[in-house]
Enzyme design. Structure first.
Site, PDB file in Angstrom:
ATOM      1  CG  MET A  59      -1.308  -8.530  -6.171  1.00 54.63           C
ATOM      2  SD  MET A  59      -0.255  -7.686  -7.370  1.00 54.63           S
ATOM      3  CE  MET A  59       0.733  -9.064  -7.899  1.00 54.63           C
ATOM      4  NE  ARG A  60      -7.828 -12.003  -5.600  1.00 54.79           N
ATOM      5  CZ  ARG A  60      -7.929 -13.331  -5.465  1.00 54.79           C
ATOM      6  NH1 ARG A  60      -8.583 -14.041  -6.346  1.00 54.79           N
ATOM      7  NH2 ARG A  60      -7.387 -13.925  -4.421  1.00 54.79           N
ATOM      8  CG  ASN A  62      -2.974  -0.914 -12.777  1.00 50.93           C
ATOM      9  OD1 ASN A  62      -2.897  -1.017 -11.538  1.00 50.93           O
ATOM     10  ND2 ASN A  62      -2.235  -1.650 -13.583  1.00 50.93           N
ATOM     11  CG  HIS A 119       2.624  -1.954 -15.301  1.00 51.19           C
ATOM     12  ND1 HIS A 119       2.338  -3.198 -14.769  1.00 51.19           N
ATOM     13  CD2 HIS A 119       3.670  -2.139 -16.141  1.00 51.19           C
ATOM     14  CE1 HIS A 119       3.173  -4.084 -15.281  1.00 51.19           C
ATOM     15  NE2 HIS A 119       3.995  -3.466 -16.112  1.00 51.19           N
ATOM     16  N   GLY A 131       0.783  -1.240   0.000  1.00 50.63           N
ATOM     17  CA  GLY A 131       0.000   0.000   0.000  1.00 50.63           C
ATOM     18  C   GLY A 131       0.808   1.280   0.000  1.00 50.63           C
ATOM     19  CB  SER A 132       4.266   2.253  -0.897  1.00 48.48           C
ATOM     20  OG  SER A 132       4.450   1.980  -2.262  1.00 48.48           O
ATOM     21  CG  ASN A 133       1.744   3.298  -5.843  1.00 42.59           C
ATOM     22  OD1 ASN A 133       2.069   4.333  -6.422  1.00 42.59           O
ATOM     23  ND2 ASN A 133       2.408   2.149  -5.975  1.00 42.59           N
TER      24      ASN A 133
HETATM   25  C1  GRF Z   1       3.596  -1.115  -7.412  1.00 45.56           C
HETATM   26  O1  GRF Z   1       4.879  -1.326  -7.897  1.00 45.56           O
HETATM   27  C2  GRF Z   1       2.615  -0.918  -8.532  1.00 45.56           C
HETATM   28  O2  GRF Z   1       3.178  -0.294  -9.645  1.00 45.56           O
HETATM   29  C3  GRF Z   1       2.213  -2.332  -8.876  1.00 45.56           C
HETATM   30  O3  GRF Z   1       2.166  -2.991  -7.636  1.00 45.56           O
HETATM   31  C4  GRF Z   1       3.043  -2.356  -6.717  1.00 45.56           C
HETATM   32  C5  GRF Z   1       2.227  -2.010  -5.511  1.00 45.56           C
HETATM   33  O4  GRF Z   1       3.016  -1.441  -4.493  1.00 45.56           O
HETATM   34  N1  GRF Z   1       0.971  -2.353  -9.609  1.00 45.56           N
HETATM   35  P1  GRF Z   1       2.307  -0.769  -3.254  1.00 45.56           P
HETATM   36  O5  GRF Z   1       1.390  -1.820  -2.634  1.00 45.56           O
HETATM   37  O6  GRF Z   1       1.548   0.429  -3.751  1.00 45.56           O
HETATM   38  O7  GRF Z   1       3.417  -0.396  -2.339  1.00 45.56           O
END
Ligand code: GRF
Length: 212
Positions: free
Chosen positions: A96-97, A113, A115, A16-18
């Site tokens: 992840m789905r 999304n 990526h 969940g860093s994003n």
């Molecule tokens: C990130 O690298 C994002 O680009 C990919 O999954 C990862 C998720 O990281 N889709 P986080 O859970 O947001 O830290």
């Protein structure tokens, strides 16, 4: 003047860093959005914990027995949850789905999304490793609209990250992540301002672009 805040729902499976970056941008007044709910297919995802710490509704919704998709019944529960929270944009942040028809149809043109590679190169899992092992000199990240394919939807913003000779997959991933945290908020802000126009595969950004 009171700015309207775009109601966002975040789907996340892990760290969940994003998500955290989006929360931080919002709290710093740089993103006119409000995260109404964070939903995970993983009961103990760190993303849920982060949401709760900021007073955001956080729910685990059982994805059903399949490994890579949500069952139709599960998709229905996800759609209902977004509806209950009045969500207008879905941000996938390490979810992840693969989303299927029910969810995509319910939120057409309103799912983004992030990526960790420069699409269309290296879609799918472990994109940073794929790029590193291929030997590219420049990698990066992409924010795109979600369609029925895997990482194939129209591209909104990309940021490039040079690959250094002394990089490892971990060090490269770390620098890419910093860019992810920047451009995801930027893309959502553009969406919130109604400035993204999709023309076939191309996404046109309307109005003046302030580079961050
Ligand atoms: C990130 O690298 C994002 O680009 C990919 O999954 C990862 C998720 O990281 N889709 P986080 O859970 O947001 O830290």
């Amino acid at each position: 003047m009171i700015t309207r805040r775009l109601p966002v729902g975040v789907l996340a499976s892990g760290r969940g860093s994003n998500l955290q970056a989006l929360i931080d941008h919002i709290e710093a007044g740089r993103l006119d959005a409000e995260i109404r709910v964070v939903v995970s297919d993983v009961k103990d995802a760190q993303a849920l914990e982060r949401a709760r710490r900021h007073g955001i509704d956080a729910c685990y919704i059982d994805p059903g027995p399949r490994r890579t998709i949500l069952t139709a019944e599960a998709e229905e529960r996800y759609v209902q949850c977004m509806r209950d929270h009045g969500v207008e944009l879905i941000a996938l942040a390490g979810f992840m789905r693969i989303l299927k028809e029910r969810f995509l149809a319910a939120h057409a043109g309103r799912i983004l999304n992030i990526h960790p590679a420069l699409l269309p190169s290296f879609p799918g899992l472990q994109a940073q490793r794929q790029a590193f092992e291929y030997g590219v000199k420049v990698s990066g990240c992409t924010v795109h609209f979600v369609d029925a394919g895997i990482d194939t939807g129209p591209i909104i913003i990309q940021a490039s990250v040079p690959v250094r000779d002394d990089d490892t997959v971990a060090s490269l991933s770390e620098r890419i992540l910093e860019e992810e945290h920047r451009i995801y908020a930027e893309a959502i802000q553009l969406f919130a301002e109604g400035r993204l126009r999709v023309e076939g595969r191309r996404v046109i950004i309307e109005g003046p672009r302030v580079e961050g």
